[in-house]
Design an enzyme around this catalytic site. Structure first.
Site, PDB file in Angstrom:
ATOM      1  N   HIS A  14       4.924  -5.069   8.973  1.00 45.51           N
ATOM      2  CA  HIS A  14       4.768  -4.141  10.096  1.00 45.51           C
ATOM      3  C   HIS A  14       3.300  -3.735  10.251  1.00 45.51           C
ATOM      4  O   HIS A  14       2.988  -2.811  11.001  1.00 45.51           O
ATOM      5  CB  HIS A  14       5.673  -2.925   9.892  1.00 45.51           C
ATOM      6  CG  HIS A  14       7.133  -3.267   9.946  1.00 45.51           C
ATOM      7  ND1 HIS A  14       7.864  -3.247  11.117  1.00 45.51           N
ATOM      8  CD2 HIS A  14       7.979  -3.702   8.983  1.00 45.51           C
ATOM      9  CE1 HIS A  14       9.106  -3.631  10.854  1.00 45.51           C
ATOM     10  NE2 HIS A  14       9.205  -3.912   9.564  1.00 45.51           N
ATOM     11  N   GLU A  45      12.354  -0.979   1.042  1.00 51.13           N
ATOM     12  CA  GLU A  45      11.575  -0.203   0.072  1.00 51.13           C
ATOM     13  C   GLU A  45      10.871  -1.161  -0.894  1.00 51.13           C
ATOM     14  O   GLU A  45      11.507  -2.104  -1.392  1.00 51.13           O
ATOM     15  CB  GLU A  45      12.522   0.721  -0.707  1.00 51.13           C
ATOM     16  CG  GLU A  45      11.787   1.836  -1.409  1.00 51.13           C
ATOM     17  CD  GLU A  45      12.717   2.628  -2.321  1.00 51.13           C
ATOM     18  OE1 GLU A  45      12.222   3.194  -3.304  1.00 51.13           O
ATOM     19  OE2 GLU A  45      13.942   2.628  -2.049  1.00 51.13           O
ATOM     20  N   ASP A  74       2.308  -9.135   0.513  1.00 51.35           N
ATOM     21  CA  ASP A  74       1.984  -7.882  -0.165  1.00 51.35           C
ATOM     22  C   ASP A  74       0.585  -8.049  -0.720  1.00 51.35           C
ATOM     23  O   ASP A  74       0.274  -9.036  -1.384  1.00 51.35           O
ATOM     24  CB  ASP A  74       2.980  -7.557  -1.281  1.00 51.35           C
ATOM     25  CG  ASP A  74       2.922  -6.074  -1.618  1.00 51.35           C
ATOM     26  OD1 ASP A  74       3.251  -5.257  -0.732  1.00 51.35           O
ATOM     27  OD2 ASP A  74       2.525  -5.726  -2.745  1.00 51.35           O
ATOM     28  N   TYR A 158      -9.107  -1.380   4.044  1.00 56.69           N
ATOM     29  CA  TYR A 158     -10.305  -1.134   3.236  1.00 56.69           C
ATOM     30  C   TYR A 158     -11.475  -2.041   3.608  1.00 56.69           C
ATOM     31  O   TYR A 158     -12.492  -2.039   2.904  1.00 56.69           O
ATOM     32  CB  TYR A 158      -9.965  -1.343   1.751  1.00 56.69           C
ATOM     33  CG  TYR A 158      -8.926  -0.384   1.207  1.00 56.69           C
ATOM     34  CD1 TYR A 158      -9.301   0.839   0.655  1.00 56.69           C
ATOM     35  CD2 TYR A 158      -7.572  -0.697   1.238  1.00 56.69           C
ATOM     36  CE1 TYR A 158      -8.347   1.722   0.145  1.00 56.69           C
ATOM     37  CE2 TYR A 158      -6.608   0.170   0.745  1.00 56.69           C
ATOM     38  CZ  TYR A 158      -7.004   1.375   0.203  1.00 56.69           C
ATOM     39  OH  TYR A 158      -6.060   2.251  -0.297  1.00 56.69           O
TER      40      TYR A 158
HETATM   41  P1  ITT Z   1       3.805  -4.186   5.253  1.00 60.35           P
HETATM   42  O1  ITT Z   1       4.401  -3.698   3.944  1.00 60.35           O
HETATM   43  O2  ITT Z   1       4.675  -3.934   6.423  1.00 60.35           O
HETATM   44  O3  ITT Z   1       3.351  -5.611   5.166  1.00 60.35           O
HETATM   45  P2  ITT Z   1       1.580  -2.490   4.515  1.00 60.35           P
HETATM   46  O4  ITT Z   1       0.309  -2.098   5.211  1.00 60.35           O
HETATM   47  O5  ITT Z   1       2.398  -1.370   3.931  1.00 60.35           O
HETATM   48  O6  ITT Z   1       2.453  -3.347   5.547  1.00 60.35           O
HETATM   49  P3  ITT Z   1       1.112  -3.497   1.848  1.00 60.35           P
HETATM   50  O7  ITT Z   1       2.211  -2.713   1.232  1.00 60.35           O
HETATM   51  O8  ITT Z   1       0.931  -4.920   1.412  1.00 60.35           O
HETATM   52  O9  ITT Z   1       1.245  -3.565   3.435  1.00 60.35           O
HETATM   53  O10 ITT Z   1      -0.229  -2.706   1.641  1.00 60.35           O
HETATM   54  C1  ITT Z   1      -1.437  -3.370   1.655  1.00 60.35           C
HETATM   55  C2  ITT Z   1      -2.557  -2.410   1.950  1.00 60.35           C
HETATM   56  O11 ITT Z   1      -3.744  -2.962   1.330  1.00 60.35           O
HETATM   57  C3  ITT Z   1      -2.823  -2.372   3.442  1.00 60.35           C
HETATM   58  O12 ITT Z   1      -2.233  -1.272   4.053  1.00 60.35           O
HETATM   59  C4  ITT Z   1      -4.339  -2.316   3.502  1.00 60.35           C
HETATM   60  O13 ITT Z   1      -4.745  -1.005   3.490  1.00 60.35           O
HETATM   61  C5  ITT Z   1      -4.788  -2.993   2.219  1.00 60.35           C
HETATM   62  N1  ITT Z   1      -5.171  -4.377   2.544  1.00 60.35           N
HETATM   63  C6  ITT Z   1      -4.471  -5.531   2.346  1.00 60.35           C
HETATM   64  N2  ITT Z   1      -5.138  -6.590   2.841  1.00 60.35           N
HETATM   65  C7  ITT Z   1      -6.275  -6.088   3.374  1.00 60.35           C
HETATM   66  C8  ITT Z   1      -7.364  -6.661   4.045  1.00 60.35           C
HETATM   67  O14 ITT Z   1      -7.413  -7.960   4.342  1.00 60.35           O
HETATM   68  N3  ITT Z   1      -8.353  -5.854   4.430  1.00 60.35           N
HETATM   69  C9  ITT Z   1      -8.320  -4.542   4.185  1.00 60.35           C
HETATM   70  N4  ITT Z   1      -7.329  -3.917   3.579  1.00 60.35           N
HETATM   71  C10 ITT Z   1      -6.305  -4.680   3.172  1.00 60.35           C
END
Ligand code: ITT
Length: 197
Positions: A14, A45, A74, A158
């Protein structure tokens, strides 16, 4: 390794930033991608203890609900001097009431304090799940350093704080195309396309 026969997958995420990046990497392979939001899929979850476990939870849930192969992502930022925090808690590290990731980036910068080691890596676990429950896993990482103040407006999460090794600009100062050549997600997606297409 199981191949993707019909070139149509659901992106089990999402997060719009992830969808955009995955879409631009996958469409040149002739893959039609449908986002979880388009299908109003639920958000399971994230009970896992690793990136792979959580990617699998997302992929299996989306494949089951949609009846299509689904790709779960993830990912997160692992800061070496902070014992790889926030890691799988990268999304949860932010204050959901705040716009953008300035809150979480400031928190990390404060936790680092004067520490000379500002090295970090981004990690991306991808799991493809078929509706019958079979899965395949792929992982990509990219190393870098955390800058302060943050710089750049592109990307998401980030990105403004992360300077990939070999560069002096942040992920948020790269174009999406440039980030998609080197990122953790691009590396994991390359393993997926190399092995499953
Ligand atoms: P979904 O679970 O729906 O995929 P989410 O944003 O909650 O969405 P995650 O649990 O995988 O996804 O959290 C990953 C977090 O890490 C994401 O919200 C970003 O803040 C960070 N992140 C991951 N990949 C990144 C990227 O390429 N650049 C910057 N931040 C990143």
């Amino acid at each position: 390794m199981r191949k993707l026969i019909e070139k149509k997958i659901v992106l089990a995420t999402h997060n719009r930033g992830k969808v955009k990046e995955m879409q631009s990497i996958l469409t040149p392979f002739g893959i039609t991608v449908i986002s979880a939001d388009e299908l109003s899929l639920s958000e399971p979850e994230e009970k896992g203890k690793t990136f792979i476990e959580n990617a699998k939870i997302k992929a299996l849930s989306a494949a089951k609900e949609s009846g299509l192969p689904a790709l779960g992502d993830d990912s997160g930022l692992c800061v070496h001097a902070l014992n790889n925090k926030p890691g799988i808690f990268s999304a949860r590290y932010n204050d959901p009431k705040k716009n953008g990731f300035m809150y979480a980036m400031t928190k990390i910068n404060e936790e680092l304090g004067n520490n000379k080691d500002r090295s970090a890596h981004f990690s991306c676990a991808l799991v493809i799940a078929w509706p019958d429950g079979e899965t395949e896993e792929f992982e990509g990482i990219i190393n870098g350093t955390l800058c302060w103040p943050v710089k750049g407006d592109n990307g998401f999460g980030y990105d403004p704080m992360f300077v990939p090794d070999g560069y002096n600009i942040s992920f948020a100062q790269l174009t999406e195309n440039e980030k998609n050549k080197i990122s953790h997600r691009a590396r994991a997606l390359k393993l997926f396309t190399d092995n499953c297409l």
